[in-house]
Design a protein around this motif. Structure first.
Motif, PDB file in Angstrom:
ATOM      1  N   LEU A   1       0.860  -1.178   0.000  1.00 46.28           N
ATOM      2  CA  LEU A   1       0.000   0.000   0.000  1.00 46.28           C
ATOM      3  C   LEU A   1       0.894   1.226   0.000  1.00 46.28           C
ATOM      4  CD1 LEU A   1      -2.700   1.566   0.414  1.00 46.28           C
ATOM      5  CD2 LEU A   1      -2.260   1.381   2.870  1.00 46.28           C
ATOM      6  N   VAL A   2       0.659   2.145  -0.924  1.00 44.04           N
ATOM      7  CA  VAL A   2       1.366   3.419  -0.956  1.00 44.04           C
ATOM      8  C   VAL A   2       0.370   4.500  -0.573  1.00 44.04           C
ATOM      9  CG1 VAL A   2       2.681   5.063  -2.334  1.00 44.04           C
ATOM     10  CG2 VAL A   2       2.922   2.606  -2.762  1.00 44.04           C
ATOM     11  N   VAL A   3       0.682   5.250   0.471  1.00 39.13           N
ATOM     12  CA  VAL A   3      -0.188   6.336   0.916  1.00 39.13           C
ATOM     13  C   VAL A   3       0.444   7.651   0.491  1.00 39.13           C
ATOM     14  CG1 VAL A   3      -1.305   7.450   2.874  1.00 39.13           C
ATOM     15  CG2 VAL A   3      -0.938   4.979   2.898  1.00 39.13           C
ATOM     16  N   GLY A   4      -0.191   8.330  -0.432  1.00 38.96           N
ATOM     17  CA  GLY A   4       0.299   9.606  -0.925  1.00 38.96           C
ATOM     18  C   GLY A   4       0.603   9.537  -2.401  1.00 38.96           C
ATOM     19  N   GLY A   5      -0.006  10.444  -3.181  1.00 34.58           N
ATOM     20  CA  GLY A   5       0.169  10.447  -4.625  1.00 34.58           C
ATOM     21  C   GLY A   5       1.016  11.582  -5.130  1.00 34.58           C
TER      22      GLY A   5
END
Length: 1010
Positions: free
Chosen positions: A171-175
């Motif tokens: 999971l990557v949080v932040g675009g």
């Protein structure tokens, strides 16, 4: 006034105008605007009034950090309070309003009190509203009204919400830049990747810095290329408008997605959810949550028109909004200079005030080239203006921290921005126990790239204190390479160029705030804008001996509300450290807790509302009960008939009639909700011996027995009648609300402690419908419909059961009673519920058979002295406290659950609270359930509490009130004349009560044995 400029890099579509209203005024914005950018474009500066002093407040930030611009969106059932205008996407027809300021934004009554702010420092609530105590309800009402913010809808929510579960490798949080790069590298490796970002489009702060080049192309082009590739990968899922608001143990992250809030009402689909809660289980988590720019602290720093430097830049570059024509930017670092340059290029007059003694030569050259005046070694002592900033007063700073050496010039301006450095967004990292570390070189609390690698949590970019874009991209590449290698994956660098043309970033060198005492009785310098916490409030808390930052936070309200320390915390920590004579790391941080940003109740509930949250269960006789006019009450999940009123009757009249009819003739109760558990197997008797407190080895087929079920502590947890169907087959009944709990209890002990016992349990509550035929005429009624069971007294005794046929339907008939009357419980297949009820009603017509509900059931059982578990017990009551030693087999040769605990010194003492009957001296007074029992009518504290009332009713049969309750050494006291008087105290009154036997009707049992 329009502040809109036709900025070539703006993300706003000027060909798509939108109309909206704010506080009753109509304005125009464009597709791509937020409510905040549209208001600023229309020259609206005052959007709120402050919490405590009623001061005018404007927009400070551009995203989740915004503390002031809390707005009410929509009307009616759709209305939503306290949304941040910076996060509300503009749509055609949007209706927004203020949440503070009374009677208006132009004049707030609290502002009058704000002129006496010196008398309202931190903690004044606690010191002022203490006396007289009888006025506290008045004080509370006024404080709540004055506090704001927003109003919850009073109409039922017409929208729908749902939940979705994910299991992903990463999971990557932040675009933003680093989040996009992390997702791309992981996606290329074949991992199942989920990328979440709270904004409407990916790119993060890249959307606000279009003039920076990455690999020779613009930041927007660089990010668009990555987004296109991510969207082409089947193993990558992207969720925009999705905020990760909580990180829990074992990498379970909760995120809320806004699905329709950005659409005009006419375009919203009724079949689609408004919001979706995502519950994400991730093997690895990458936090690319970035950082917030923190403002500098100086006098009147809350005036409308004052914002962070990054917000000023964002509104210019992303939304094409010039927030003013004459800007002052105060900074303590290099981060604000690009914004100053962009403003100057856009034709805005710019002045920079830098608190440092020297500045980066490259920025000095650029600003000089553009004619930007830079005051080096200066700070702002206070901003000047009333409803908007009009200028700033500068002071010359010495080399020591926050020391003023001379007064500086006055600089006029219509917009003021400040940059005190960046505060990494560490909230999620800290939710399940992580702690950031202070980095003096960056003046920030940061986490390492391998922040909690053992937990699978990695951090990239600004959250690690890497604020320069190129350094952040390289840091992300290296972290992902290490992460992928640990998973046996290789990194794919194809086509990646990470070099930028940005000027090197020099970190902040001081955390500036207005010198001590400057804002004491003059210009206030605010640290927390949402809660009106000023520098002097923190200093006062320290003077009043608050030493822990957690205590200072609570005393001053620093970092409360939706701010959660996003803008205020580091400045607050620095001021507290200075006042305490400590370093910032010695002061430490406060605790960050979910939710990171507010989450709607609708999203949290999802589809679990109404019957899907608490399903209402109905017995098979529901239709008939409705036909007979029953009023219902919830009992556990069941809807049970409460009473059956006739025209003109209230509950009291109906219950009195039902009780008398049942005692004198015959009544009928729907008892289908009683829990029923079918237990079979060769070891069933042994199993019951261990579960129940009494013995089951000798119970004959065709007989029933009442049993008490105890927990490990020896306390009563349930009761009920169990029937012996055969030597290997028993049918257990439980309380209506306890059926599921008891079934779980039985399975728990069988599976974990006694797996050797051959026992099989099945819940059959819904399989049977039960009509309890109660009263002296019940035998005659049943005899009309049942000819294959000998119903005579001697053939079918009390606590027997028989198989037979009732009204042509196969039935199990139990002769048991919860009323003390002759009674039969007729059990048939549930599909015959309505039929069997109606047939019994027809058969009883000549005896004026009367249906009754749970309220009458309670009165009848109390008259007989029967307990209800959960009402007359509370988890601290033993069988001996209930005077039910007869239901406990202490001498049987085998143990049972709770037996050992009954021998403890506390549970075996004789002066415990014990069940007794209670008769008020005035027979017309019905005691309050829960009333405390005391020895005297004198209620001058301290008063010894002897016990309490558990059940209390008016008995029409006895013509008076009765009650049950617990009294210390009550069984002994009821037999001692002169010592059997107590007083029931409730609602300020003490009622004289006599302790008696808890059996008020037919102590000999002649009625149920008839």
């Amino acid at each position: 006034m329009s502040n809109r400029i036709n900025h070539k890099n703006s993300r706003v579509d000027l060909n798509r105008p939108l109309t909206f209203t704010f506080d009753g005024q109509t304005y125009q914005g464009f597709a791509g605007d937020t409510l905040a950018s549209a208001l600023l474009a229309n020259g609206v500066k005052v959007v709120a009034r402050s919490f405590k002093y009623g001061r005018p407040r404007g927009i400070i930030g551009s995203g989740a950090e915004e503390p002031n611009a809390l707005v009410q969106i929509d009307v009616g059932a759709r209305t939503t309070p306290d949304l941040k205008a910076t996060q509300v996407e503009l749509y055609d027809g949007l209706v927004a309003g203020r949440t503070s300021g009374w009677p208006s934004l132009a004049f707030d009554l609290k502002s009058v009190g704000g002129k006496f702010s010196r008398f309202m420092p931190a903690g004044f609530y606690y010191k002022t509203f203490k006396w007289p105590t009888k006025l506290w309800p008045f004080y509370e009402d006024i404080i709540r009204r004055a506090a704001g913010y927003g109003k919850s809808p009073v109409e039922a929510d017409t929208e729908t919400y749902d939940h979705q579960h994910h299991h992903v490798d990463l999971l990557v949080v932040g675009g933003g830049a680093t989040g996009l790069l992390a997702a791309l590298l992981a996606g290329r490796s074949g991992l199942k990747v989920l990328l979440v970002d709270d904004q409407s489009e990916l790119g993060g702060y890249l959307l606000s810095m279009p003039n920076v080049l990455i690999g020779g192309v613009s930041a927007s082009t660089w990010s668009a290329n990555i987004i296109n590739e991510l969207q082409s990968l089947s193993n990558v899922t992207i969720l925009s408008r999705t905020t990760a608001f909580a990180l829990h143990d074992m990498n379970m992250i909760q995120a809320v997605e806004l699905l329709q809030d950005h659409l005009p009402h006419a375009a919203r689909k009724n079949a689609q959810r408004r919001e979706r809660l995502h519950r994400i289980r991730a093997s690895k988590v990458v936090l690319a949550t970035g950082a917030f720019e923190r403002p500098l602290v100086f006098g009147n720093n809350d005036l409308p028109g004052i914002m962070t430097a990054s917000a000023l830049t964002t509104y210019l570059n992303r939304y094409g909004v010039a927030c003013g024509k004459n800007a002052v930017i105060m900074t303590s670092n290099d981060l604000a200079y690009q914004g100053a340059v962009d403003l100057a290029v856009a034709g805005i007059a710019v002045t920079v005030v830098d608190t440092r003694e020297q500045i980066n030569p490259e920025w000095a050259a650029k600003t000089n080239q553009l004619g930007i005046k830079v005051y080096v070694g200066y700070g702002i002592s206070e901003a000047v203006g009333s409803n908007a900033v009009q200028g700033v007063q500068l002071v010359k700073l010495g080399s020591l921290k926050n020391v003023v050496t001379a007064k500086g010039p006055y600089v006029p301006c219509d917009v003021l921005a400040s940059s005190g450095g960046l505060s990494p967004t560490v909230h999620l990292f800290c939710h399940d126990g992580g702690r950031p570390q202070w980095d003096e070189s960056r003046l920030a609390f940061v986490v390492s790239a391998n922040g909690r690698a053992k937990d699978g949590i990695f951090c990239v970019g600004a959250i690690t204190g890497v604020f320069a874009l190129q350094e952040g991209l390289v840091n992300t590449h290296n972290t992902l390479a290490e992460l992928l290698t640990s998973l046996g994956k290789t990194i794919n660098n194809s086509g990646l160029v990470l070099e930028t043309d940005e000027i090197s970033v020099t970190p902040a060198r001081r955390i500036f705030h207005v010198p001590d005492g400057k804002d004491g009785h003059g210009a206030k310098a605010f640290v927390d804008f949402q809660n009106d916490v000023a520098v002097t409030d923190i200093q006062l808390a320290v003077r009043e001996n608050y030493r822990s930052i957690e205590h200072i936070k609570r005393y001053t309200a620093l970092g409360f509300g939706t701010d959660q320390g996003k803008l205020s915390n580091v400045n607050g920590f620095a001021i507290a450290a200075e006042a305490l004579g400590k370093t910032i790391p010695e002061v430490g941080t406060t605790t960050y807790r979910p939710a990171y940003t507010p989450v709607s109740f609708g999203a949290l509930a999802g589809a679990h509302v109404g019957d899907t949250f608490e399903p209402r269960r109905y017995t098979a006789m529901q239709t008939t009960h409705e036909q007979y006019g029953a009023e219902f009450e919830p009992v556990g999940q069941w809807m049970r008939p409460w009473y059956f009123p006739k025209p003109g009757e209230d509950i009291h009249a109906a219950v009195n009639r039902e009780c008398l009819a049942t005692r004198n003739s015959v009544g009928m109760l729907d008892a289908s909700t009683l829990g029923k558990i079918d237990i079979r197997g060769k070891d069933v008797r042994e199993f019951l011996n261990r579960i129940y407190a009494n013995a089951w080895s000798q119970l004959a087929v065709g007989k029933c027995r009442y049993g008490l079920m105890l927990d490990e502590a020896g306390m009563v947890m349930d009761d009920g009648v169990t029937a012996c169907i055969s030597d290997t087959h028993f049918l257990m009944t439980t309380t209506s609300g306890g059926a599921a709990r008891v079934m779980t209890w039985l399975e728990k002990w069988h599976q974990t402690e006694w797996p050797e016992l051959e026992v099989y349990m099945t819940s059959v509550t819904d399989h049977w419908t039960t009509a309890a035929l109660v009263g002296p005429k019940s035998r005659e009624v049943l005899a009309k419909l049942c000819t294959d069971i000998d119903l005579s007294k001697d053939a079918f005794k009390f606590m027997d059961w028989r198989d037979g046929t009732v009204a042509g339907v196969p039935a199990r008939v139990f002769r048991i009673s919860f009323s003390g009357e002759l009674a039969y419980e007729v059990n048939v297949d549930a599909s015959y519920g309505d039929y069997i009820w109606n047939e019994l009603m027809k058969a009883g017509k000549e005896f004026d058979i009367t249906p009754y509900g749970t309220e009458t059931m309670h009165v009848l059982r109390a008259e007989k002295g029967f307990i209800i578990v959960g009402q007359d017990t509370d988890g601290s009551v033993t069988p001996f406290d209930l005077d039910m030693a007869w239901a406990v087999g202490m001498k049987k040769p085998y143990s049972f659950l709770g037996k050992r605990s009954l021998a403890r010194s506390d549970t075996s003492r004789t002066d415990r609270k014990q069940l007794v009957g209670l008769l008020p001296e005035d027979p017309n007074v019905v005691l309050k359930e829960g009333a405390q029992l005391i020895n005297s009518s004198d209620i001058t504290p301290p008063v010894a509490m002897l016990g309490h009332v558990t059940s209390s009713y008016h008995s029409a049969f006895l013509g008076r009130s009765i009650a049950m309750g617990f009294v210390i050494d009550g069984i002994k006291r009821r037999d001692e004349e002169g010592n059997n008087i107590v007083y029931a105290w409730a609602e300020g009154k003490a009622v004289k009560v006599k302790i008696v036997s808890y059996v008020f009707v037919d102590a000999e049992g002649a009625r149920h044995n008839a």
